[in-house]
Scaffold this motif. Structure first.
Motif, short mmCIF file in Angstrom:
data_model
loop_
_atom_site.label_atom_id
_atom_site.label_comp_id
_atom_site.label_asym_id
_atom_site.label_seq_id
_atom_site.Cartn_x
_atom_site.Cartn_y
_atom_site.Cartn_z
N ASN A 8 -1.20 16.92 13.36
CA ASN A 8 -0.35 16.56 12.22
C ASN A 8 0.35 15.22 12.41
N ARG A 11 -1.03 12.51 10.25
CA ARG A 11 -1.36 12.89 8.89
C ARG A 11 -0.92 11.88 7.83
N THR A 12 0.29 11.34 7.94
CA THR A 12 0.78 10.44 6.89
C THR A 12 -0.11 9.21 6.78
N PRO A 47 2.70 23.79 1.62
CA PRO A 47 1.37 24.09 2.16
C PRO A 47 1.44 24.95 3.42
N ASP A 49 0.52 26.11 7.09
CA ASP A 49 0.06 25.53 8.36
C ASP A 49 -0.92 26.49 9.01
N GLN A 67 -11.29 16.79 6.32
CA GLN A 67 -10.14 17.67 6.58
C GLN A 67 -9.02 17.40 5.58
N LEU A 68 -8.75 16.14 5.30
CA LEU A 68 -7.68 15.80 4.38
C LEU A 68 -7.99 16.27 2.97
N GLU A 71 -7.62 20.03 2.90
CA GLU A 71 -6.20 20.40 2.81
C GLU A 71 -5.69 20.29 1.37
N ARG A 72 -6.08 19.23 0.69
CA ARG A 72 -5.64 19.06 -0.69
C ARG A 72 -6.15 20.19 -1.57
N ASP A 75 -4.36 23.62 -0.37
CA ASP A 75 -2.91 23.60 -0.18
C ASP A 75 -2.54 24.08 1.22
N THR A 76 -3.14 23.42 2.21
CA THR A 76 -2.90 23.77 3.61
C THR A 76 -2.64 22.51 4.42
N ARG A 77 -2.08 22.69 5.60
CA ARG A 77 -2.04 21.66 6.62
C ARG A 77 -2.83 22.22 7.81
#
Length: 523
Positions: A8, A11-12, A47, A49, A67-68, A71-72, A75-77
């Protein structure tokens, strides 16, 4: 810091990079984004985890691009720890011992009956998921009960399976070498030996040097050459019937015949002498480099053919699945599962957390998410073609291998496709046909799904006796009497109890009268 803890941190930056990539017009541009679906209803706190430990079958960790997007969509990380296949089992067992497993762990089929796993199930370390499955429409609708039963413990479901064909076993070989040596494809065990001998001593690459092996093999008695050859010789698949009772394969004459065949290849230098320490990746690299003319492993030859032809455009890989042995044509069959995803209570601490993790797996079976992990991003990795097909353009094939392949392998659970595979070449069509044909000659394991208490307690110790004895016989360290001594040791320290317990477990669900129906293909 573990892989699922550190994932994580980046991630940003990655989210910004993904947005830039999807909107840019750079080389390898995206002409359209992935299919958009309504955002999943967020759970309390945003989201979910979800940490996962996944098997990595390639040399490099995949890009987090998919992966990104995953996630979208869900609705997960996700915190994904990719562990190379060669060390995965050791890493998994270390996680058991240290109590550091993530929320989801993959357990490969070959590890499902290991004492650590069975005892972990028995002692309540993992969630039982059976009672929850009917609440998830995709899981309950798509689930194959027979495969789930093959992965059950003590009559209960603790894991979700990832699906494999019942048998993908076969031979990959250099078709151009056969042509240069004017040889026909092998059809019998004797033919197989003659081809391997010619590939070693007949200068099949035409360079005037004796620098090739017939066979390149690896340190795996199951997915390497040995178990395939044992099937050709007529050996049962793990367990078979002898005098009305289930008997381990290594106690049969056909198993000994397979060891003799492998020993002959080793003694005559028809195979790589370091096969006991050669990994799967190394085996495939050496085949692609032209060091050997054959791998007796599986039918999935497309990648090997592509890699080989990069260095040698005239090279060609072909496949075959039927080799006739003393009792006809046989391959060993699986249970339909490649392994299980298990959910440790040490990481999934509440029922609500478990439900959210199961929801994620349910989402993996939705059309847009399934298309993502199967084919990648539309416009970047594939385009839609007529007939609701996904077409992988030649210029994006390598990109898909780098960015999609590992997610496909790790996260595709049940074998469903909403888009058919477009632009299938002749080799891939042949692969698909032979995998289907294998179902007609596959030898089943009549003890699949059965649990022995002694095996759960001492399985690793006992299996190592047979594994070491098998390798040492092939290497000439043990002769027949030496192998018999090791077999007697196996029986004395718990093997006989395993045989008794497996037969008792089978008898609870079957009536043994003559030859059971599920051994129809057993020689």
């Amino acid at each position: 810091m573990s892989g699922w803890q550190s994932a994580n941190i980046r991630r940003t930056v990655q989210v910004l990079a993904l947005g830039s990539l999807l909107l840019s017009g750079c080389r390898g541009t995206v002409t359209g984004t992935a299919p958009v679906k309504p955002e999943a209803s967020p759970g309390e706190g945003g989201p979910a985890d979800i940490s996962m430990m996944l098997v990595l079958y390639t040399k490099e960790t995949p890009s987090e691009l998919l992966q990104l997007e995953l996630e979208r969509m869900t609705d997960t990380r996700l915190a994904l720890s990719w562990v190379p296949d060669t060390v995965y089992t050791d890493k998994l067992m270390s996680g058991f011992a240290a109590g550091t497993l993530p929320k989801v762990v993959q357990v490969k089929a070959v590890d499902l009956k290991k004492p650590t796993v069975v005892n972990g199930i028995r002692s309540g370390l993992f969630w039982e998921i059976g009672p929850y499955l009917e609440s998830y429409p995709n899981l309950s609708k798509r689930m194959n009960k027979t495969i789930m039963d093959n992965g059950a413990y003590f009559g209960r479901y603790y894991g979700l399976y990832w699906e494999l064909p019942m048998s993908r076993q076969g031979i990959q070989f250099r078709k151009d070498w056969l042509a240069r040596l004017k040889l026909a494809e092998p059809r019998t065990v004797d033919d197989l030996y003659e081809v391997l001998k010619a590939f070693t001593y007949g200068d099949p690459d035409g360079n005037g040097k004796q620098d090739t092996y017939g066979l390149v093999d690896r340190n795996d008695l199951v997915y390497g050459a040995f178990k395939n050859i044992a099937a050709y010789m007529g050996a049962p698949n793990n367990w078979g019937w002898s005098e009305g009772r289930l008997t381990p394969d290594f106690m049969t004459p056909a198993y000994r015949s397979a060891m003799d065949f492998m020993k002959k290849l080793y003694d005559e230098k028809l195979m790589n002498p370091d096969f006991t320490i050669t990994s799967k990746v190394q085996q495939e690299e050496r085949f692609a480099a032209g060091e050997a003319g054959m791998m007796i492993t599986n039918l999935l030859a497309s990648n090997a053919n592509d890699k080989l032809r990069k260095g040698n455009p005239e090279a060609e890989v072909d496949i075959l699945n039927r080799i006739k042995g003393p009792n006809g044509e046989h391959v060993w069959g699986g249970t339909g599962l490649g392994g299980l995803y298990l959910f440790p209570k040490s990481a999934v601490k509440t029922e609500e957390e478990l439900k959210r993790v199961l929801r994620f797996f349910d989402q993996l079976l939705e059309e847009d998410v399934n298309n993502l992990i199967t084919y990648g991003l539309e416009g970047r990795h594939y385009v839609k073609a007529e007939g609701n097909a996904a077409k992988v353009k030649p210029e994006t094939k390598e990109l898909r291998e780098r960015e999609v392949q590992d997610y496909n392998t790790a996260l595709r659970t049940f074998n469903i496709r909403y888009l058919s595979q477009g632009s299938v070449n002749s080799l891939q069509r042949k692969i698909n046909t032979m995998i289907e044909d294998n179902q007609t000659i596959a030898v089943a394991d009549p003890a699949a799904g059965l649990i022995s208490a002694t095996q759960a307690e001492k399985g690793d110790e006992l299996r190592s006796i047979i594994t070491d004895a098998t390798y040492n016989y092939m290497l000439g360290v043990l002769d027949g009497r030496g192998f018999d001594r090791e077999l007697a040791r196996w029986r004395a320290v718990g093997g006989d109890r395993i045989i008794q317990e497996i037969n008792q477990a089978y008898a609870e669900d079957h009536t043994i009268e003559g030859k059971p129906a599920d051994t129809a293909h057993n020689p």
